[in-house]
Scaffold this motif. Structure first.
Motif, PDB file in Angstrom:
ATOM      1  N   UNK A 203     -26.689  -1.880 -29.124  1.00 45.09           N
ATOM      2  CA  UNK A 203     -26.139  -0.913 -30.072  1.00 45.09           C
ATOM      3  C   UNK A 203     -26.966   0.355 -30.169  1.00 45.09           C
ATOM      4  N   UNK A 204     -28.145   0.365 -29.570  1.00 43.80           N
ATOM      5  CA  UNK A 204     -29.054   1.505 -29.724  1.00 43.80           C
ATOM      6  C   UNK A 204     -28.749   2.642 -28.773  1.00 43.80           C
ATOM      7  N   UNK A 205     -28.107   2.352 -27.641  1.00 43.79           N
ATOM      8  CA  UNK A 205     -27.899   3.383 -26.636  1.00 43.79           C
ATOM      9  C   UNK A 205     -29.220   3.814 -26.039  1.00 43.79           C
ATOM     10  N   UNK A 206     -29.326   5.087 -25.675  1.00 43.68           N
ATOM     11  CA  UNK A 206     -30.582   5.627 -25.167  1.00 43.68           C
ATOM     12  C   UNK A 206     -31.538   5.814 -26.338  1.00 43.68           C
ATOM     13  N   UNK A 207     -32.775   5.397 -26.165  1.00 47.13           N
ATOM     14  CA  UNK A 207     -33.754   5.463 -27.248  1.00 47.13           C
ATOM     15  C   UNK A 207     -34.759   6.580 -26.966  1.00 47.13           C
ATOM     16  N   UNK A 208     -34.902   7.466 -27.919  1.00 44.16           N
ATOM     17  CA  UNK A 208     -35.888   8.531 -27.823  1.00 44.16           C
ATOM     18  C   UNK A 208     -36.925   8.352 -28.927  1.00 44.16           C
ATOM     19  N   UNK A 209     -38.190   8.281 -28.558  1.00 45.48           N
ATOM     20  CA  UNK A 209     -39.278   8.144 -29.521  1.00 45.48           C
ATOM     21  C   UNK A 209     -39.910   9.514 -29.714  1.00 45.48           C
ATOM     22  N   UNK A 532     -39.308  12.947 -25.001  1.00 42.71           N
ATOM     23  CA  UNK A 532     -38.698  11.625 -24.824  1.00 42.71           C
ATOM     24  C   UNK A 532     -39.703  10.637 -24.267  1.00 42.71           C
ATOM     25  N   UNK A 533     -39.697   9.430 -24.822  1.00 45.26           N
ATOM     26  CA  UNK A 533     -40.604   8.383 -24.372  1.00 45.26           C
ATOM     27  C   UNK A 533     -39.885   7.095 -24.039  1.00 45.26           C
ATOM     28  N   UNK A 534     -38.638   6.954 -24.400  1.00 43.07           N
ATOM     29  CA  UNK A 534     -37.981   5.652 -24.338  1.00 43.07           C
ATOM     30  C   UNK A 534     -36.911   5.562 -23.289  1.00 43.07           C
ATOM     31  N   UNK A 535     -36.073   4.496 -23.369  1.00 43.05           N
ATOM     32  CA  UNK A 535     -35.016   4.312 -22.406  1.00 43.05           C
ATOM     33  C   UNK A 535     -34.029   3.281 -22.853  1.00 43.05           C
TER      34      UNK A 535
END
Length: 543
Positions: A203-209, A532-535
């Motif tokens: 449910x999160x999709x692409x995650x950006x930290x 961006x750090x996530x995925x």
């Protein structure tokens, strides 16, 4: 990249306050990052329709900051409040900009919400965030039901979740039935465990930290992290040019039975493919002719057995041979025939001091589950590689209990057993006895096929043979295994991969990690983000 629970995130925020960063400053940084990501997603922001759903807490405050910036940039913004909230500075600024503000309890029949949803190109979900998990009901349920309906129209809006999709538990990834699938989650300070645990990751999709001012030194002692390419690259064993096969270690694979002929070959070749120097397969004499043509590079220790299952006599032969090997891998395809469990326990109790470590997999785990106080009988460092079913048997728990808190279960088991534990599945969890843990970014349906767990066990054994410590070898093996599935998927698509297809892909995965290229699990589809750090990731389960 560190992963945190909601309690750990609150502690980090407190550390930031003590270091001089105010809550308001963190909220400003968070809301600005959300607004920037929304702008990047649309390309042109002026005149674009944005609906910001605002909850009562700090998460809602982040949403209001985002709404303010988007309005400043001339987006067509509507703010919809879950409940009345004090006219704080952020809400006051939004009103001063002329942004329409609707309040759910005052919206008869949710007509204003329906109008705002009609034509919205982005919906910013700032309703709950990482607060205490609660059942979704009442007004919140009504809002989410209408948002979900809007998301199935022919040109659905992009849902941007603020810190966490509403209804996803920050600590476990559990998801309420009404949770809305985000295309993008902008999370603050550190990624939350629930964003990399199913079903939350779906449910999160692409995650950006994004950085909101958390002191870097405050994160250093956090025990859980997401496996990254750089982490693995820095730990891969060296390959000196003056090496020989002894340099890279000797692995003894005890595996196979008449019903599971392929398991020894998959495990043994995987150990070779990650760089082990010599691999010996101990298997029933009637099984060996089926394996040897496919793996002539291995040496063999065939033992006599009428049924193809491990016998006490075979166990004695294996124990006598153990002094010649650095690593023992035991379990793939051994079967659960009568007596196998006692033989496995006997072998594990006799692993010599010179052995670096053992990998205990599959039927060897099932055998241990039948032995009382088994963990006290194993004196050598081990890596245990259970899937959820095997873990449930080892713990005497239900599969649902294991899957409901995969990270917590793995960390507790590793500490209790004093061994490294690999809890396989989508976003495999690797836990060390000292409380450290890593979570795999990979979740790939190609891995949901028989034999992939044998390959993983062999890869871990091969890395151990090259001198890696158990926890690090397990982490690198898991990462390379998932990356190999991506390499294989480049040619195969999303289905039809056999476990054997992973074997030639393992060296390519190692090369990818060494060259520092990002795995697709970290790549953001569509565009790059600010800081961006996530995925993102999908579903897998090594069997």
């Amino acid at each position: 990249m560190k992963l945190v629970t909601s309690a750990q995130m609150r502690e980090l925020e407190q550390r930031a306050v003590e270091a001089g960063t105010s809550i308001d400053a963190m909220m400003e940084a968070a809301g600005l990052a959300v607004a920037q990501e929304a702008w990047l997603s649309l390309g042109v922001i002026a005149g674009r329709r944005v609906l910001v759903l605002v909850g009562p807490g700090n998460n809602g405050g982040d949403g209001l900051v985002a709404a303010r910036h988007l309005a400043d940039w001339e987006a067509d913004v509507v703010v919809y409040l879950l409940a009345p909230r004090p006219d704080d500075a952020n809400l006051k600024k939004v009103r001063e900009l002329g942004v329409p503000v609707q309040v759910a309890p005052e919206d008869a029949g949710y007509a204003a919400l329906a109008k705002a949803l009609d034509g919205a190109e982005i919906i910013i979900d700032a309703l709950l965030g990482t607060g205490p998990s609660r059942p979704i009901e009442g007004v919140l349920a009504a809002i989410l039901e209408r948002v979900r309906d809007a998301c199935i129209r022919p040109r659905p809006p992009l849902v941007v979740a603020v810190d966490l999709p509403t209804g996803v538990d920050a600590d476990t990834g559990r998801a309420d039935p009404l949770v809305i699938r985000a295309g993008l989650t902008v999370t603050f300070g550190a990624a939350k465990v629930g964003l990399y645990t199913l079903p939350g990751s779906e449910y999160a999709g692409s995650v950006q930290v994004v950085d909101i001012g958390i002191p870097k030194e405050a994160e250093r002692d956090l025990p859980v992290e997401l496996l990254r390419t750089a982490w693995v690259r820095d730990r891969l064993p060296a390959r000196p040019k003056d090496s020989n096969k002894g340099t890279f270690g000797r692995v003894l694979v005890v595996a196979g039975s008449s019903s599971y002929v392929g398991a020894p070959r998959l495990a043994a070749e995987a150990a070779y493919r990650v760089g082990a120097g010599l691999v010996t397969v101990a298997c029933a004499a009637q099984v060996q002719p089926s394996i040897a043509p496919a793996l002539p590079e291995a040496t063999y220790l065939p033992y006599e057995s009428e049924s193809g299952a491990l016998t006490p006599a075979a166990g004695r032969e294996i124990i006598e041979a153990l002094d010649s090997y650095d690593v023992l891998l035991i379990g793939p395809g051994l079967s659960q025939a009568p007596g196998v469990g006692d033989v496995v326990a006997g072998i594990l109790a006799k692993v010599p001091e010179r052995a670096a470590a053992c990998v205990i997999d599959a039927d060897a785990l099932n055998a241990l589950a039948q032995q009382p106080a088994w963990s006290k009988q194993i004196t050598r460092p081990c890596v245990l590689t259970p899937h959820a079913g095997e873990m449930s048997r080892l713990l005497g728990a239900t599969v649902e209990a294991v899957q409901g808190d995969r990270l917590g279960v793995a960390v507790k088991a590793a500490a209790e057993w004093r061994q490294a534990v690999v809890l396989k599945g989508a976003h495999t969890v690797i836990a060390a006895p000292d409380g450290r843990a890593c979570v795999s970014p990979h979740a790939n349906p190609l891995l949901a096929t028989a034999g992939t767990g044998d390959v993983l066990a062999g890869a871990i054994a091969g890395l151990l043979a090259q001198g890696m410590a158990p926890f690090e070898a397990a982490c690198c093996g898991v990462f390379l295994h998932g990356l190999a599935a991506e390499e294989a998927g480049d040619a195969l698509g999303d289905r039809g991969m056999l476990a054997g297809d992973l074997l030639p892909a393992l060296p390519r995965a190692i090369r990818t990690a060494r060259e520092g290229r990002l795995a697709r699990s970290f790549a953001r589809p569509g565009h790059g983000g600010l800081g961006a750090l996530g995925g993102d990731a999908s579903l897998s389960e090594p069997s």
